[in-house]
Design an enzyme around this catalytic site. Structure first.
Site, PDB file in Angstrom:
ATOM      1  N   GLN A 178       0.837  -1.197   0.000  1.00  0.00           N
ATOM      2  CA  GLN A 178       0.000   0.000   0.000  1.00  0.00           C
ATOM      3  C   GLN A 178       0.873   1.249   0.000  1.00  0.00           C
ATOM      4  OE1 GLN A 178      -3.594  -0.204   1.877  1.00  0.00           O
ATOM      5  NE2 GLN A 178      -4.089   1.854   1.243  1.00  0.00           N
ATOM      6  N   PHE A 179       1.201   1.736  -1.203  1.00  0.00           N
ATOM      7  CA  PHE A 179       2.074   2.900  -1.307  1.00  0.00           C
ATOM      8  C   PHE A 179       1.441   4.144  -0.718  1.00  0.00           C
ATOM      9  CE2 PHE A 179      -0.465   3.873  -4.978  1.00  0.00           C
ATOM     10  CZ  PHE A 179      -0.370   5.254  -5.135  1.00  0.00           C
ATOM     11  N   THR A 180       0.124   4.170  -0.557  1.00  0.00           N
ATOM     12  CA  THR A 180      -0.535   5.369  -0.008  1.00  0.00           C
ATOM     13  C   THR A 180      -0.183   5.610   1.461  1.00  0.00           C
ATOM     14  OG1 THR A 180      -2.575   4.165   0.472  1.00  0.00           O
ATOM     15  CG2 THR A 180      -2.430   5.280  -1.675  1.00  0.00           C
TER      16      THR A 180
END
Length: 145
Positions: free
Chosen positions: A78-80
Site C-alpha cells: 500500500q504505497f498510499t
C-alpha cells in the site's frame, strides 16, 4: 518501511473478483517501502511484527504474538501509506520508494515473516485490489522501521 497491522478474525484480498490471498485469525498488514528503505529495514520490521504481543492470552490480556497463536498474515502492498498531506488537498507520494524497489521490499518483507513461522499470503503488487476484513478488537497498530 511503514506498516499498518490489524488484528483480524479473517481477511481476504481479491483482484478482478477473484480471491488471491486470505488470512485469519491473525494479521492483515498494509506495508509501504519508503525512500531509503532497504532489506535490513524490511527484516527488522518483519521481526518486530512477528513478536508483537497483540493477541489475547487466557486471562484476556494482549500478551501473545501472531507466532504464539499459530496465526497467519495477509500482506498487502500500500504505497498510499507514504502520503504527505501537509500541503493542499491532494496527497503527495514522493516519499514512497520507486515501484521496483517497493515490490522487492514488499516481497522480501513477506518472505521474512514466513521465516518467522507465520503462514503468509499476499496481494498483487500494483494491482487494484479489494480487501475485506473483520478487525478483531478492534486492534490497529501503525509501525515504522
Amino acid at each position: 518501511m511503514r506498516a499498518v497491522l490489524q488484528r483480524v478474525s479473517h481477511a481476504k484480498v481479491s483482484v478482478d473478483g477473484r480471491v488471491i490471498g486470505q488470512s485469519g485469525p491473525g494479521l492483515m498488514i498494509l506495508v509501504c517501502a519508503m525512500l531509503g528503505d532497504d532489506e535490513q529495514k524490511a527484516e527488522q520490521l518483519a521481526a518486530k511484527v512477528s513478536k508483537l504481543r497483540i493477541f489475547k492470552d487466557d486471562a484476556g490480556k494482549m500478551n501473545r504474538s501472531v507466532v504464539d497463536i499459530g496465526g497467519s498474515a495477509l500482506v498487502i502492498s500500500q504505497f498510499t501509506l507514504a502520503a504527505d498531506t501537509s500541503r493542499g488537498n491532494r496527497p503527495g507520494f514522493s516519499q514512497a520508494a520507486a515501484p521496483d524497489v517497493g515490490k522487492h521490499l514488499y516481497e522480501f518483507f513477506a518472505s521474512r515473516l514466513q521465516e518467522q513461522g507465520i503462514s503468509v499470503e499476499t496481494g498483487e503488487f500494483g494491482a487494484d485490489m479489494a480487501v475485506e476484513l473483520v478487525n478483531d478488537g478492534p486492534v490497529t497498530i501503525w509501525m515504522e522501521s
